[in-house]
Design an enzyme around this catalytic site. Structure first.
Site, PDB file in Angstrom:
ATOM      1  N   TYR B 106       0.867  -1.184   0.000  1.00 25.82           N
ATOM      2  CA  TYR B 106       0.000   0.000   0.000  1.00 25.82           C
ATOM      3  C   TYR B 106       0.899   1.227   0.000  1.00 25.82           C
ATOM      4  O   TYR B 106       1.426   1.637   1.048  1.00 25.82           O
ATOM      5  CB  TYR B 106      -0.933   0.000   1.220  1.00 25.82           C
ATOM      6  CG  TYR B 106      -1.704   1.284   1.373  1.00 25.82           C
ATOM      7  CD1 TYR B 106      -2.423   1.832   0.300  1.00 25.82           C
ATOM      8  CD2 TYR B 106      -1.723   1.976   2.582  1.00 25.82           C
ATOM      9  CE1 TYR B 106      -3.110   3.018   0.432  1.00 25.82           C
ATOM     10  CE2 TYR B 106      -2.423   3.160   2.725  1.00 25.82           C
ATOM     11  CZ  TYR B 106      -3.109   3.676   1.643  1.00 25.82           C
ATOM     12  OH  TYR B 106      -3.786   4.865   1.779  1.00 25.82           O
ATOM     13  N   ASP B 146      -2.039  -1.197  -4.056  1.00 23.73           N
ATOM     14  CA  ASP B 146      -2.423   0.175  -4.387  1.00 23.73           C
ATOM     15  C   ASP B 146      -1.146   0.991  -4.424  1.00 23.73           C
ATOM     16  O   ASP B 146      -0.552   1.281  -3.383  1.00 23.73           O
ATOM     17  CB  ASP B 146      -3.380   0.696  -3.317  1.00 23.73           C
ATOM     18  CG  ASP B 146      -3.732   2.161  -3.519  1.00 23.73           C
ATOM     19  OD1 ASP B 146      -3.267   2.764  -4.513  1.00 23.73           O
ATOM     20  OD2 ASP B 146      -4.473   2.706  -2.674  1.00 23.73           O
ATOM     21  N   ASN B 148      -0.916   4.035  -5.786  1.00 27.51           N
ATOM     22  CA  ASN B 148      -1.246   5.466  -5.747  1.00 27.51           C
ATOM     23  C   ASN B 148      -0.547   6.274  -6.836  1.00 27.51           C
ATOM     24  O   ASN B 148      -0.284   7.476  -6.658  1.00 27.51           O
ATOM     25  CB  ASN B 148      -0.956   6.050  -4.359  1.00 27.51           C
ATOM     26  CG  ASN B 148      -2.185   5.995  -3.449  1.00 27.51           C
ATOM     27  OD1 ASN B 148      -3.274   6.342  -3.870  1.00 27.51           O
ATOM     28  ND2 ASN B 148      -2.005   5.537  -2.218  1.00 27.51           N
TER      29      ASN B 148
END
Lengths: 259, 259
Positions: B106, B146, B148
DNA sequence: GCGGGGTGCG
DNA sequence: CGCACCCCGC
């Protein structure tokens, strides 16, 4: 005419369930709601309109707040006691529907001692003078709401355990009895002398599943209104479920003959 | 073997919907979850067990937190980078399942400037050295999560509007490309060169209904793992609904041949 | 235990 | 916008 009193513990959190109750279970003619916990701006007027109800709302942000929703048009609407000493907390709204005068009350929770208890005791004496000075017991008067007091041993699940606890203290009961003594009939107790009729069960310990409740929500009437009262019951349809989360109170519903 | 990466935006708020997805739509073999937003104590291990999953959790109170849930037993579990400079934020967990090495990431959200942006850029260089130093690109390596960051114009709904905004800044893209360049294959873009493959849509403005999204969740593989990758898609079953509230991300699911 | 409020985060 | 956190009221 079917009249319900219901402490919803937030109208916005409860609207879905309340709508289902009205549609699937019981399309009452008049709803007296307590603890709507929102201002008039945030009250779901449109949803009630779609259900056929005219609403009068006395709201406040976050706490308290009362409303009357009626299938018969409301008139002569009075919000609060018209007393600045009390009206910062929105706990009373009155209106006429047909030839009935409805007074919807959310009494303070109180405390074991101190200012909150004082305020609760003073509230009942204020409620008494408010009704005597503004209305007449000769009207078809219906005083409903969450009084946060159980009258008698039968009205609590364990009178020995609960004696002296909030909602069942001698001072509170005396203050409430003094109010009722203006000439109001406790319709539930009158028509169902042998049933407890609990209207509230703590969220904690799954009290509803053990029926560890209290009768603190009332439909009180003047003799002229009581004459027309044919039946009353506590409706457990919303309360006895886990999802969506119900209010900790159950609605009390009384039927009045049309004549 | 079907592998999914899914930023759930709180596992406790999403468990009902996730369970329905697994039961009614897609019983994936391995789930890599990001933003579980809870500690290991509060992770719903029992519910995953009942669904047949073995879980490895690297959790934190309120923010971040990652987990791997697998129908094949997990082994060789590594939590964090083993670097105190980074591991106060729980953003990486690795484990083996069968002959696949799964690394679940993440990446930080970042900012337009300042310490959060610096941290995000440093995170990708740390992730690069972490993988190179601990694992081998000759393994069947699968790096998911993820990130981002959207890689290219095709990966955002409006590249002109979004140029220079968080997740689509040049510095972020360069840092991410530098990480991918260790020899990872962007399986979605490789197998679906002409589809945007958005994986995230802002909660605001009903972005999902206008398909105003970004592709920021990835399934990256070593060449040895990519050889077995037969298909990949973004599953919109959870995302395209109003109730219960979905995560702002959708799961990405890749199928790997058993051999 | 379940509401509300606020603030911080993305 | 929708999570988390906290404190507060009942």
């Amino acid at each position: 005419m079917e009249i319900a009193t219901f402490n919803v513990n937030s109208i916005r959190a409860r609207m879905d369930l309340l709508e289902r109750w009205l549609k699937e279970k019981r399309a009452v003619d008049l709803l007296a709601l307590q603890e709507i916990k929102c201002t008039e701006e945030n009250f779901p007027f449109e949803r009630f309109e779609r259900l056929g109800y005219d609403c009068a709302v006395f709201g406040q942000k976050g706490y308290n707040g009362v409303a009357i929703c009626s299938k018969y048009p409301l008139y002569d609407i009075k919000k609060g006691f018209a007393d600045s000493l009390f009206d910062n907390q929105k706990r009373v709204i009155a209106a006429k529907a047909g030839d009935y005068r409805i007074i919807n009350v959310y009494a303070p929770h109180g405390d074991l001692e101190g200012e909150k208890l004082i305020y609760k005791l003073r509230f009942f004496s204020k409620l008494k003078s408010y009704i005597v000075e503004n209305f007449s017991l000769k009207e078809k008067l219906i005083v409903v709401g969450d009084m946060n007091v159980a009258r008698d041993d039968m009205d609590v699940w364990d009178p020995v355990l609960l004696k002296g606890s909030i909602g069942f203290m001698d001072e509170e009961r005396e203050a409430f009895e003094d109010f009722v003594s203006i000439g109001l009939v406790d319709t539930y107790r009158e028509l169902r002398p042998n049933e407890p009729g609990f209207t509230w069960w703590d969220y904690k310990n799954g009290a509803i599943w053990r029926n560890q409740g209290m009768r603190i929500d009332y439909i009180l009437t003047s003799p002229n209104a009581f004459e027309r009262c044919e039946d009353i019951d506590v409706d457990l349809w919303t309360r006895k479920r886990r999802s969506p989360t119900p209010s900790d109170h159950a609605p009390v519903v009384a039927h009045f003959r049309d004549e």
